[in-house]
Design a protein around this motif. Structure first.
Motif, PDB file in Angstrom:
ATOM      1  N   LEU A   1       0.821  -1.205   0.000  1.00 25.91           N
ATOM      2  CA  LEU A   1       0.000   0.000   0.000  1.00 25.91           C
ATOM      3  C   LEU A   1       0.862   1.264   0.000  1.00 25.91           C
ATOM      4  N   GLY A   2       1.950   1.229  -0.743  1.00 23.48           N
ATOM      5  CA  GLY A   2       2.819   2.391  -0.856  1.00 23.48           C
ATOM      6  C   GLY A   2       3.852   2.524   0.238  1.00 23.48           C
ATOM      7  N   LEU A   3       3.766   1.711   1.301  1.00 29.45           N
ATOM      8  CA  LEU A   3       4.734   1.779   2.394  1.00 29.45           C
ATOM      9  C   LEU A   3       5.891   0.848   2.090  1.00 29.45           C
ATOM     10  N   GLY A   4       7.108   1.335   2.235  1.00 32.46           N
ATOM     11  CA  GLY A   4       8.283   0.529   1.986  1.00 32.46           C
ATOM     12  C   GLY A   4       8.550   0.324   0.500  1.00 32.46           C
ATOM     13  N   GLU A   5       7.907   1.123  -0.330  1.00 31.21           N
ATOM     14  CA  GLU A   5       8.057   0.996  -1.770  1.00 31.21           C
ATOM     15  C   GLU A   5       9.394   1.598  -2.205  1.00 31.21           C
ATOM     16  N   HIS A   6      10.052   0.926  -3.131  1.00 29.24           N
ATOM     17  CA  HIS A   6      11.336   1.373  -3.678  1.00 29.24           C
ATOM     18  C   HIS A   6      11.055   1.998  -5.038  1.00 29.24           C
ATOM     19  N   LEU A   7      11.338   3.303  -5.198  1.00 33.98           N
ATOM     20  CA  LEU A   7      11.103   3.988  -6.459  1.00 33.98           C
ATOM     21  C   LEU A   7      12.349   3.934  -7.322  1.00 33.98           C
ATOM     22  N   VAL A   8      12.169   3.596  -8.601  1.00 34.94           N
ATOM     23  CA  VAL A   8      13.272   3.599  -9.557  1.00 34.94           C
ATOM     24  C   VAL A   8      12.841   4.366 -10.793  1.00 34.94           C
ATOM     25  N   ALA A   9      13.810   5.004 -11.444  1.00 33.64           N
ATOM     26  CA  ALA A   9      13.548   5.748 -12.674  1.00 33.64           C
ATOM     27  C   ALA A   9      14.050   4.919 -13.851  1.00 33.64           C
ATOM     28  N   VAL A  10      13.179   4.698 -14.820  1.00 33.24           N
ATOM     29  CA  VAL A  10      13.562   3.947 -16.018  1.00 33.24           C
ATOM     30  C   VAL A  10      13.252   4.805 -17.237  1.00 33.24           C
ATOM     31  N   PRO A  11      14.029   4.656 -18.297  1.00 29.87           N
ATOM     32  CA  PRO A  11      13.745   5.423 -19.517  1.00 29.87           C
ATOM     33  C   PRO A  11      12.369   5.045 -20.067  1.00 29.87           C
ATOM     34  N   TYR A  12      11.582   6.046 -20.388  1.00 29.62           N
ATOM     35  CA  TYR A  12      10.214   5.824 -20.849  1.00 29.62           C
ATOM     36  C   TYR A  12      10.182   4.987 -22.125  1.00 29.62           C
ATOM     37  N   GLU A  13      11.147   5.181 -22.992  1.00 25.37           N
ATOM     38  CA  GLU A  13      11.142   4.435 -24.263  1.00 25.37           C
ATOM     39  C   GLU A  13      11.434   2.952 -24.079  1.00 25.37           C
ATOM     40  N   LYS A  14      11.894   2.550 -22.887  1.00 25.61           N
ATOM     41  CA  LYS A  14      12.142   1.131 -22.608  1.00 25.61           C
ATOM     42  C   LYS A  14      10.876   0.396 -22.191  1.00 25.61           C
ATOM     43  N   LEU A  15       9.808   1.141 -21.895  1.00 30.67           N
ATOM     44  CA  LEU A  15       8.535   0.519 -21.545  1.00 30.67           C
ATOM     45  C   LEU A  15       7.763   0.199 -22.819  1.00 30.67           C
ATOM     46  N   LYS A  16       7.125  -0.937 -22.807  1.00 27.65           N
ATOM     47  CA  LYS A  16       6.255  -1.332 -23.915  1.00 27.65           C
ATOM     48  C   LYS A  16       4.842  -1.402 -23.343  1.00 27.65           C
ATOM     49  N   PHE A  17       3.903  -0.706 -23.962  1.00 33.70           N
ATOM     50  CA  PHE A  17       2.535  -0.677 -23.465  1.00 33.70           C
ATOM     51  C   PHE A  17       1.678  -1.656 -24.255  1.00 33.70           C
ATOM     52  N   VAL A  18       0.839  -2.392 -23.529  1.00 33.02           N
ATOM     53  CA  VAL A  18       0.037  -3.456 -24.109  1.00 33.02           C
ATOM     54  C   VAL A  18      -1.432  -3.194 -23.786  1.00 33.02           C
ATOM     55  N   ASN A  19      -2.306  -3.382 -24.778  1.00 33.47           N
ATOM     56  CA  ASN A  19      -3.739  -3.164 -24.573  1.00 33.47           C
ATOM     57  C   ASN A  19      -4.494  -4.424 -24.185  1.00 33.47           C
ATOM     58  N   GLU A  20      -3.886  -5.590 -24.331  1.00 28.89           N
ATOM     59  CA  GLU A  20      -4.553  -6.836 -23.957  1.00 28.89           C
ATOM     60  C   GLU A  20      -4.233  -7.175 -22.506  1.00 28.89           C
ATOM     61  N   ALA A  21      -5.128  -7.929 -21.885  1.00 32.10           N
ATOM     62  CA  ALA A  21      -4.924  -8.363 -20.505  1.00 32.10           C
ATOM     63  C   ALA A  21      -3.734  -9.314 -20.434  1.00 32.10           C
ATOM     64  N   VAL A  22      -3.108  -9.378 -19.286  1.00 31.77           N
ATOM     65  CA  VAL A  22      -1.966 -10.256 -19.080  1.00 31.77           C
ATOM     66  C   VAL A  22      -2.434 -11.701 -19.137  1.00 31.77           C
ATOM     67  N   ALA A  23      -1.701 -12.534 -19.857  1.00 30.70           N
ATOM     68  CA  ALA A  23      -2.039 -13.958 -19.939  1.00 30.70           C
ATOM     69  C   ALA A  23      -1.677 -14.617 -18.620  1.00 30.70           C
ATOM     70  N   TYR A  24      -2.592 -15.406 -18.082  1.00 31.91           N
ATOM     71  CA  TYR A  24      -2.364 -16.089 -16.817  1.00 31.91           C
ATOM     72  C   TYR A  24      -1.400 -17.244 -17.039  1.00 31.91           C
ATOM     73  N   THR A  25      -0.348 -17.323 -16.215  1.00 29.10           N
ATOM     74  CA  THR A  25       0.682 -18.340 -16.392  1.00 29.10           C
ATOM     75  C   THR A  25       0.622 -19.447 -15.358  1.00 29.10           C
ATOM     76  N   GLY A  26      -0.309 -19.385 -14.427  1.00 26.56           N
ATOM     77  CA  GLY A  26      -0.423 -20.444 -13.427  1.00 26.56           C
ATOM     78  C   GLY A  26       0.098 -20.028 -12.070  1.00 26.56           C
TER      79      GLY A  26
END
Length: 176
Positions: A92-117
């Motif tokens: 719930l935001g407590l103890g969270e570690h913030l990191v900065a990553v280059p925005y262009e390294k993120l890939k955005f997906v419109n489909e739901a995540v496939a369940y892997t088990g």
């Protein structure tokens, strides 16, 4: 007695605010109003995403493991988004570690995540076999389909790193 004072204060504030809103400013000019010269882009923004909806967007790695969520997007003075601040770990935001990553390294997906088990609960499970400890479980998931053009944000982001790799990155801190 305190409640009567608070109620009287709220009523007085509401009364004064009503009077202030009822007044309309008078504008006196000797010139005719200039024609609208400002150019606008479009009144519809299909294919665009709202940055306000990106806050809290889940981030997964290539193995479909939840590694964090987007906490903030940082842009340069030209308005181009350059950095995504991802929150890793914590509760719930407590103890969270913030990191900065280059925005262009993120890939955005419109489909739901496939369940892997592993991870979140599946939509439905059916068990076959006798209760001997060697049951076979068949997992089925249902995905809701939403038109990506009507949705103002992607389903999730993908970043090629594990949760441990992100936790080991230098912590991002906002400078004052």
């Amino acid at each position: 007695m305190l409640m009567k004072s608070i109620a009287a204060g709220l009523a007085g504030t509401a009364l004064l605010a009503t009077v202030a809103f009822a007044q309309s400013p008078t504008v006196t000019t000797d010139k005719a109003a200039p024609a609208a010269t400002a150019t606008t882009t479009t009144t519809t923004a299909s294919g665009q995403w709202r940055t306000s909806k990106m806050d809290g967007l889940k981030v997964y790695n290539d193995a479909n493991e939840n590694i964090g969520s987007i906490n903030d997007l940082l842009m340069d003075k030209n308005g181009d988004i350059k950095i995504a601040v991802i929150g890793v770990g914590g509760f719930l935001g407590l103890g969270e570690h913030l990191v900065a990553v280059p925005y262009e390294k993120l890939k955005f997906v419109n489909e739901a995540v496939a369940y892997t088990g592993t991870g979140a609960k599946p939509a439905a499970t059916t068990t076959t076999g006798a209760a001997t400890g060697t049951e076979k479980t068949t997992t089925t998931t249902t995905a809701t389909t939403t038109s990506s053009t009507s949705k103002w944000y992607p389903d999730h982001a993908v970043f090629n790193a594990s949760k441990d790799e992100l936790k080991n990155m230098p912590e991002f801190k906002y400078s004052e």
